[in-house]
Design an enzyme around this catalytic site. Structure first.
Site, PDB file in Angstrom:
ATOM      1  N   ARG A  36       0.998  -1.019   0.227  1.00 12.87           N
ATOM      2  CA  ARG A  36      -0.112  -0.029   0.146  1.00 12.87           C
ATOM      3  C   ARG A  36       0.659   1.127  -0.095  1.00 12.87           C
ATOM      4  NH1 ARG A  36      -5.040  -1.929   3.872  1.00 12.87           N
ATOM      5  NH2 ARG A  36      -6.202  -2.709   2.199  1.00 12.87           N
ATOM      6  N   LYS A 206     -18.486 -15.224   4.076  1.00 10.39           N
ATOM      7  CA  LYS A 206     -19.879 -14.834   4.314  1.00 10.39           C
ATOM      8  C   LYS A 206     -20.890 -14.522   3.111  1.00 10.39           C
ATOM      9  CE  LYS A 206     -19.742 -13.602   9.241  1.00 10.39           C
ATOM     10  NZ  LYS A 206     -20.029 -12.502  10.160  1.00 10.39           N
ATOM     11  N   GLY A 362      -9.234  -8.342   0.039  1.00 10.38           N
ATOM     12  CA  GLY A 362      -8.016  -8.700   0.909  1.00 10.38           C
ATOM     13  C   GLY A 362      -7.569 -10.039   0.802  1.00 10.38           C
ATOM     14  N   GLY A 385     -13.366  -3.473   0.305  1.00 10.88           N
ATOM     15  CA  GLY A 385     -14.603  -3.141   0.286  1.00 10.88           C
ATOM     16  C   GLY A 385     -14.835  -1.995  -0.686  1.00 10.88           C
TER      17      GLY A 385
HETATM   18  P1  ADP Z   1     -12.013 -11.145   0.337  1.00 10.78           P
HETATM   19  O1  ADP Z   1     -11.006 -10.543   1.682  1.00 10.78           O
HETATM   20  O2  ADP Z   1     -11.047 -11.406  -0.762  1.00 10.78           O
HETATM   21  O3  ADP Z   1     -13.068 -10.114   0.186  1.00 10.78           O
HETATM   22  P2  ADP Z   1     -13.504 -12.655   2.506  1.00 10.78           P
HETATM   23  O4  ADP Z   1     -13.061 -11.735   3.526  1.00 10.78           O
HETATM   24  O5  ADP Z   1     -14.984 -12.604   1.917  1.00 10.78           O
HETATM   25  O6  ADP Z   1     -12.609 -12.534   1.072  1.00 10.78           O
HETATM   26  O7  ADP Z   1     -13.345 -13.930   2.760  1.00 10.78           O
HETATM   27  C1  ADP Z   1     -12.096 -14.988   2.862  1.00 10.78           C
HETATM   28  C2  ADP Z   1     -12.015 -15.891   3.917  1.00 10.78           C
HETATM   29  O8  ADP Z   1     -13.121 -16.813   3.453  1.00 10.78           O
HETATM   30  C3  ADP Z   1     -10.857 -16.681   3.613  1.00 10.78           C
HETATM   31  O9  ADP Z   1      -9.994 -16.606   4.880  1.00 10.78           O
HETATM   32  C4  ADP Z   1     -11.102 -18.217   3.605  1.00 10.78           C
HETATM   33  O10 ADP Z   1     -10.420 -18.893   4.801  1.00 10.78           O
HETATM   34  C5  ADP Z   1     -12.524 -18.028   4.034  1.00 10.78           C
HETATM   35  N1  ADP Z   1     -13.395 -19.306   3.340  1.00 10.78           N
HETATM   36  C6  ADP Z   1     -13.403 -19.413   2.100  1.00 10.78           C
HETATM   37  N2  ADP Z   1     -14.151 -20.506   1.776  1.00 10.78           N
HETATM   38  C7  ADP Z   1     -14.661 -20.878   3.122  1.00 10.78           C
HETATM   39  C8  ADP Z   1     -15.264 -22.012   3.586  1.00 10.78           C
HETATM   40  N3  ADP Z   1     -15.999 -22.828   2.851  1.00 10.78           N
HETATM   41  N4  ADP Z   1     -15.740 -22.326   4.947  1.00 10.78           N
HETATM   42  C9  ADP Z   1     -15.136 -21.297   5.843  1.00 10.78           C
HETATM   43  N5  ADP Z   1     -14.416 -20.200   5.418  1.00 10.78           N
HETATM   44  C10 ADP Z   1     -13.938 -19.965   4.216  1.00 10.78           C
HETATM   45 MG    MG Z   2     -11.640 -10.317   3.531  1.00  6.07          MG
END
Ligand code: ADP
Ligand code: MG
Length: 405
Positions: A36, A206, A362, A385
């Protein structure tokens, strides 16, 4: 979306308050990833070359309006100084010092700025000041008093209407820095008349936090591939056994509504055909494949399976534009990383043959780096976000205030 850029500002000999996103990871008082900080260098160097004097401001973590010693910006100073001076050396420019102002604004900050001369001033963590997140008019005026103009290069916080991201921009001649410009231009390729087919890949922990984004993207996309824990909720909502997998029961009606919406909009909403399951989340041994309709009690779905990866690969291979957010599984654990790293490689491959590929989020960006494919992709967003809200079509306050008339 057309923003005012730094081309519109007269910065020679002027003090420029520049909002950056230096919300970097720290471990034992050391910066563990300087991405960053480096992302802000092009704008900094360009402004310095044009004779500007820079006053930088950022937040770090969530101190909630109080001074939190662990979230002071001190550890960033040597990292920033070294990165900036390497960049300046490439331009045959003399090195500069970085002065950390212990005060966020006000007289203390004024004194540091006066003492710094042409050197860089970094103001202390903006979120130590309650007026920052409250976008308090008095605090905005205090910030504005520190400079002659304002540049926003903190794409990661443009979805927040805070004093240093939005309020102060009303009080000074203001413009978007090169990073914000580049982010907006890349992410616009997903939502403004995308080259089709447009494929969205969504996963992550989620469904609740991303539902609005999904709802906006379903009508826009040709196909949406779902993975991660998000897929479990869809599966469970359709009445399948998901064992002990992470599901959000309160989201079942919404998940079913998304399936309806996709039908209505003639968008292929594709769910996993199979899963890689662990018996227990923390059992290092277990890892088995199950068809989507064959999950057993006690199973925990932690990755998409091989048939799913193959299917998603085929869909993405046809795409001309791909946006990916959210890992396909718990890729932090080696045996559940196959789906996520596989998607990262597929994106790199379609990118190499000319498709537009954009990743935001992230953990998704961390996965792209782990797969070593960032250099192949069209754009890797610095804003989690913010990039999601942007592609969802939301009006982001930190961008609205920079719109060209
Ligand atoms: P990003 O930061 O890319 O937007 P998120 O914060 O929504 O992604 O989610 C990332 C997390 O989701 C990861 O740390 C991963 O471990 C978790 N994850 C992915 N698939 C599953 C699953 N099937 N069950 C539980 N956690 C999960
Ligand atoms: Mg995340």
């Amino acid at each position: 979306m057309k923003l005012r850029t730094i081309d519109s500002l007269d910065v020679a000999g002027k003090r420029v308050l520049m909002r950056v996103d230096f919300n970097v990871p720290l471990k034992e008082g050391r910066v563990t990833d300087d991405t960053r900080i480096r992302a802000a260098l092009p704008t900094m160097v360009e402004l310095l070359k044009r004779g500007a004097r820079l006053v930088l401001c950022s937040h770090l973590g969530r101190p909630d309006g109080q001074v939190v010693d662990k979230l002071r910006l001190e550890p960033l100073v040597p990292v920033l100084r070294d990165a900036l001076n390497s960049a300046l050396a490439l331009e045959h420019l003399a090195p500069l010092e970085v002065f950390l102002s212990p005060d966020v604004a006000g007289e203390g900050a004024q004194r540091t700025i006066a003492a710094a001369g042409n050197n860089i001033v970094l103001l202390e963590n903006m979120r130590f000041e309650p007026g920052e997140e409250a976008n308090d008019p008095d605090f905005c005026r205090q910030l504005a008093a520190l400079a002659d103009c304002y540049v926003s290069d903190a794409f990661g916080t443009v979805h927040r209407a805070h004093a240093s991201t939005e309020g102060v921009a009303h009080l000074l001649p203001s413009a978007a820095g090169r990073l914000v410009e580049a982010e907006v231009s890349a992410l616009s390729k997903v939502i403004d008349d995308p080259v089709r087919p447009l494929v969205i890949v969504m996963g992550g922990a989620k469904i609740s936090g991303k539902l609005e984004v999904l709802e906006s993207l379903i009508p826009l996309a040709d196909s949406v591939c779902i993975g991660g824990a998000m897929a479990n909720t869809f599966l469970a909502a359709q009445g399948h056994n998901t064992g002990n997998s992470l599901v959000e029961q309160s989201m079942f009606p919404e998940a079913l509504r998304m399936l309806e919406l996709a039908k209505e909009k003639d968008t292929a909403l594709i769910l996993p055909l199979d899963y890689r399951v662990g018996e227990r989340f923390d059992n290092p041994e277990s890892c088995e494949l199950r068809p989507a309709d064959g999950m057993q009690d006690g199973d925990v779905a932690l990755d998409i399976g091989d048939a799913t990866l193959e299917k998603y690969h085929e869909v993405i291979w046809e795409a001309q534009t791909v946006f990916w957010n959210g890992p396909m599984g718990v890729f932090e654990q080696e045996r559940f990383a196959t789906g996520t790293l596989g998607i990262a490689r597929t994106l790199a491959a379609v990118s190499d043959r000319g498709a537009v590929t954009i990743v935001g989020g992230g953990e998704s960006v961390a996965a792209v780096n782990r797969a070593n494919v960032a250099g192949h992709l069209t754009h890797v967003s610095t804003g989690g976000g913010a990039s999601l809200e942007f592609v969802a079509g939301d009006e982001l306050p930190g961008l609205r205030v920079l719109l060209a008339d």
